[in-house]
Design an enzyme around this catalytic site. Structure first.
Site, PDB file in Angstrom:
ATOM      1  N   ASN A   1       0.863  -1.182   0.000  1.00 35.43           N
ATOM      2  CA  ASN A   1       0.000   0.000   0.000  1.00 35.43           C
ATOM      3  C   ASN A   1       0.901   1.234   0.000  1.00 35.43           C
ATOM      4  OD1 ASN A   1      -1.809   2.041   0.492  1.00 35.43           O
ATOM      5  ND2 ASN A   1      -2.233   1.449   2.606  1.00 35.43           N
ATOM      6  N   TRP A   2       1.005   1.839  -1.143  1.00 34.52           N
ATOM      7  CA  TRP A   2       1.926   2.982  -1.266  1.00 34.52           C
ATOM      8  C   TRP A   2       1.354   4.269  -0.668  1.00 34.52           C
ATOM      9  CZ3 TRP A   2       4.310   2.851  -6.908  1.00 34.52           C
ATOM     10  CH2 TRP A   2       4.963   1.632  -7.089  1.00 34.52           C
ATOM     11  N   LYS A   3       0.100   4.237  -0.308  1.00 38.37           N
ATOM     12  CA  LYS A   3      -0.572   5.425   0.247  1.00 38.37           C
ATOM     13  C   LYS A   3      -0.374   6.619  -0.696  1.00 38.37           C
ATOM     14  CE  LYS A   3       0.223   3.557   4.805  1.00 38.37           C
ATOM     15  NZ  LYS A   3      -0.048   3.705   6.203  1.00 38.37           N
TER      16      LYS A   3
ATOM     17  N   HIS B   1      -9.555   0.976   4.709  1.00 37.08           N
ATOM     18  CA  HIS B   1      -8.294   1.201   5.425  1.00 37.08           C
ATOM     19  C   HIS B   1      -8.551   2.164   6.587  1.00 37.08           C
ATOM     20  CE1 HIS B   1      -4.223   2.519   6.322  1.00 37.08           C
ATOM     21  NE2 HIS B   1      -3.809   1.413   5.717  1.00 37.08           N
TER      22      HIS B   1
ATOM     23  N   GLU C   1      -7.035   4.613   7.660  1.00 43.35           N
ATOM     24  CA  GLU C   1      -6.857   6.042   7.339  1.00 43.35           C
ATOM     25  C   GLU C   1      -8.098   6.576   6.630  1.00 43.35           C
ATOM     26  OE1 GLU C   1      -3.063   5.655   5.375  1.00 43.35           O
ATOM     27  OE2 GLU C   1      -2.188   5.049   7.286  1.00 43.35           O
TER      28      GLU C   1
ATOM     29  N   GLU D   1      -5.401  -5.074  10.614  1.00 41.50           N
ATOM     30  CA  GLU D   1      -4.423  -4.008  10.792  1.00 41.50           C
ATOM     31  C   GLU D   1      -4.725  -3.241  12.081  1.00 41.50           C
ATOM     32  OE1 GLU D   1      -2.454  -2.954   6.819  1.00 41.50           O
ATOM     33  OE2 GLU D   1      -4.121  -1.568   7.133  1.00 41.50           O
TER      34      GLU D   1
ATOM     35  N   GLY E   1       2.363   2.189  10.720  1.00 37.60           N
ATOM     36  CA  GLY E   1       3.295   3.301  10.548  1.00 37.60           C
ATOM     37  C   GLY E   1       4.010   3.713  11.827  1.00 37.60           C
TER      38      GLY E   1
ATOM     39  N   SER F   1       3.362  -2.223  10.433  1.00 38.79           N
ATOM     40  CA  SER F   1       4.809  -2.246  10.651  1.00 38.79           C
ATOM     41  C   SER F   1       5.459  -3.590  10.301  1.00 38.79           C
ATOM     42  CB  SER F   1       5.146  -1.840  12.090  1.00 38.79           C
ATOM     43  OG  SER F   1       4.738  -0.497  12.322  1.00 38.79           O
TER      44      SER F   1
ATOM     45  N   GLY G   1       2.763  -1.181   4.328  1.00 41.88           N
ATOM     46  CA  GLY G   1       2.778   0.246   4.004  1.00 41.88           C
ATOM     47  C   GLY G   1       4.196   0.717   3.731  1.00 41.88           C
ATOM     48  N   GLY G   2       4.828   1.281   4.753  1.00 38.16           N
ATOM     49  CA  GLY G   2       6.148   1.908   4.607  1.00 38.16           C
ATOM     50  C   GLY G   2       7.172   1.064   3.873  1.00 38.16           C
TER      51      GLY G   2
HETATM   52  C1  PEP Z   1      -0.810   0.140   6.040  1.00 39.80           C
HETATM   53  O1  PEP Z   1      -0.898   1.323   5.814  1.00 39.80           O
HETATM   54  O2  PEP Z   1      -1.684  -0.624   5.612  1.00 39.80           O
HETATM   55  C2  PEP Z   1       0.327  -0.335   6.824  1.00 39.80           C
HETATM   56  C3  PEP Z   1       0.284  -1.544   7.294  1.00 39.80           C
HETATM   57  O3  PEP Z   1       1.379   0.531   7.000  1.00 39.80           O
HETATM   58  P1  PEP Z   1       2.827   0.198   7.670  1.00 39.80           P
HETATM   59  O4  PEP Z   1       3.310  -1.090   7.089  1.00 39.80           O
HETATM   60  O5  PEP Z   1       3.673   1.359   7.301  1.00 39.80           O
HETATM   61  O6  PEP Z   1       2.586   0.074   9.143  1.00 39.80           O
END
Ligand code: PEP
Length: 253
Positions: A9-11, A94, A96, A166, A172, A213, A234-235
């Site tokens: 997920n590049w956001k 998600h 967010e 999640e 994050g 994470s 994500g990251g």
């Molecule tokens: C996400 O945004 O779905 C996520 C899991 O982010 P991260 O891996 O950065 O915690």
């Protein structure tokens, strides 16, 4: 047997040009990982160039959101048909989207229905906040989110979906849940709710990812868990080496 799935997920990161560079960096490495479904979810503006680069590969493409209506006067929105022109997956609900854009379980449910109508595989996200976790509300919140998102579907339809657990406090933050803790929520709460509503066969067919994470150093622990079928990343999905390493860890598991 559920095929492992690792989705990035590049956001709201990467212009179309930056997306091309990132895909070029990870393409070979990802293609070398067999037996794992790999999915990239760039921003809408990068879907077209990334689709062109992924054509003919075994790497899937997903959007990060969409509207539920097929078309209409919804300025600034993207329809399921527009997403389905390029992508086969869509991340829905998600945290967010829920926290910053007011998405309720009912809205997520409408979007999941729209996804199936357009032959898109939804990756439906659920997860509790830190406050909910500390108040011992994790199971209650996740049951509500799973039931709400999947209202009005048959067991057969649910079987083909992907869910992602999640925990919001892990997204994050660099503070992942422990693998055992995540597996317990997935097995008892998510698959438990699915069993009650759709039966054991559907509950066992659905792929459930962990997100929060996930990094190369901890991915294998999650993938070793019996009820976790991959990761929503994500990251670490913004770094070619890291994302390839996570996909490779899913294969080894
Ligand atoms: C996400 O945004 O779905 C996520 C899991 O982010 P991260 O891996 O950065 O915690």
């Amino acid at each position: 047997m559920r095929t492992p799935l690792v989705a990035g997920n590049w956001k709201m990161h990467k212009t179309a040009e930056e997306a091309r560079l990132l895909v070029a960096d990870m393409l070979g490495g990802l293609q070398a990982v067999s037996g794992v479904e790999k999915v990239l979810c760039p921003p809408f503006t990068a879907l077209l160039p990334v689709a062109a680069m992924l054509a003919g590969t075994d790497i899937g493409l997903g959007a990060q959101n969409m509207h539920w209506e097929a078309q209409g006067a919804f300025t600034g929105e993207i329809s399921p048909a527009m997403v389905a022109e390029f992508a086969r997956y869509v991340i829905l609900g998600h945290s967010e989207r829920r926290a910053y854009f007011g998405e309720t379980d009912e809205i997520v449910n409408r979007k999941v229905h729209a996804a199936l109508q357009h032959n898109l595989t939804p990756i439906v996200c659920v997860g509790e906040t830190l406050e909910e976790r500390e108040a011992d509300l994790t199971a209650k919140v996740i049951r509500r989110q799973v039931s709400g998102a999947l209202e009005g579907f048959t067991a057969e339809q649910v079987s083909g979906m992907v869910l992602a657990y999640e925990p919001i406090w892990a997204i994050g933050t660099g503070k992942a849940a422990t693998a055992e803790e995540a597996n317990r929520v997935v097995a008892e709460v998510i698959r438990g709710t699915l069993t009650e509503r759709f039966g054991e066969a559907a509950a066992q067919a659905v792929r459930v990812l962990y997100g929060g994470s996930v990094k190369p150093h901890n991915a294998a622990e999650f993938f070793a868990q019996p009820d976790i079928d991959g990761a929503l990343v994500g990251g670490a999905s913004l770094k070619a080496d890291a994302f390839v390493a996570i996909a490779a860890a899913a294969k080894q598991a």
